[in-house]
Design a protein around this motif. Structure first.
Motif, PDB file in Angstrom:
ATOM      1  N   TYR A 157       0.831  -1.205   0.000  1.00  0.00           N
ATOM      2  CA  TYR A 157       0.000   0.000   0.000  1.00  0.00           C
ATOM      3  C   TYR A 157       0.867   1.257   0.000  1.00  0.00           C
ATOM      4  O   TYR A 157       0.611   2.199  -0.760  1.00  0.00           O
ATOM      5  N   ARG A 158       1.881   1.277   0.843  1.00  0.00           N
ATOM      6  CA  ARG A 158       2.776   2.453   0.898  1.00  0.00           C
ATOM      7  C   ARG A 158       3.502   2.652  -0.423  1.00  0.00           C
ATOM      8  O   ARG A 158       3.658   3.777  -0.892  1.00  0.00           O
ATOM      9  N   ARG A 161       2.455   1.712  -3.381  1.00  0.00           N
ATOM     10  CA  ARG A 161       1.468   2.191  -4.358  1.00  0.00           C
ATOM     11  C   ARG A 161       1.204   3.678  -4.185  1.00  0.00           C
ATOM     12  O   ARG A 161       1.092   4.422  -5.157  1.00  0.00           O
ATOM     13  N   ARG A 162       1.105   4.104  -2.949  1.00  0.00           N
ATOM     14  CA  ARG A 162       0.868   5.524  -2.675  1.00  0.00           C
ATOM     15  C   ARG A 162       2.048   6.360  -3.179  1.00  0.00           C
ATOM     16  O   ARG A 162       1.868   7.391  -3.827  1.00  0.00           O
ATOM     17  N   ALA A 207      -3.114  -6.064  -5.840  1.00  0.00           N
ATOM     18  CA  ALA A 207      -3.001  -5.199  -4.668  1.00  0.00           C
ATOM     19  C   ALA A 207      -2.091  -5.772  -3.589  1.00  0.00           C
ATOM     20  O   ALA A 207      -1.509  -5.029  -2.807  1.00  0.00           O
ATOM     21  N   THR A 208      -1.931  -7.075  -3.553  1.00  0.00           N
ATOM     22  CA  THR A 208      -1.086  -7.683  -2.529  1.00  0.00           C
ATOM     23  C   THR A 208       0.387  -7.709  -2.918  1.00  0.00           C
ATOM     24  O   THR A 208       1.232  -8.045  -2.116  1.00  0.00           O
TER      25      THR A 208
END
Length: 107
Positions: A38-39, A41-42, A73-74
């Motif tokens: 997630y980080r 991707r951000r 996403a993973t």
């Protein structure tokens, strides 16, 4: 040496505890990987807002960013981006060597 009923219960409960620990470690590892992805991707999303010339300066293209962000996403997209940038650099070095060889043979 024979097992008593107490020893059998103790070894069974120890097995259950070991399985629970393994499951917790796996869940924690999965959660950490998802947070890391997630980080990344951000960060890549913020990087995608930069101008093309800035992206070229750091050795990536906008299509590399989009390809990295299109991973599941993973999965950590920064690993995909690093691989794509490395492949691009290798191809560019190979192209430059071929041009230099052609100039030597032609000239």
């Amino acid at each position: 040496m024979s097992l008593t009923a107490y020893d059998a219960r103790r070894s069974t409960s120890g097995l259950v505890v070991d399985k629970a620990r393994t499951a917790l470690r796996l869940a924690a590892s999965l959660a950490m990987n998802m947070v890391r992805a997630y980080r990344a991707r951000r960060t890549l999303s913020m990087l995608a807002s930069q101008e093309d010339y800035m992206l070229r300066d750091i050795g990536v293209s906008r299509s590399d960013l989009y390809a990295a962000l299109s991973t599941p996403a993973t999965e950590d997209p920064s690993m995909v981006l690093a691989r794509l940038a490395d492949e691009r650099q290798k191809a560019e070095r190979s192209r430059r060597r071929a041009v230099a060889r052609n100039r030597r043979t032609m000239g």
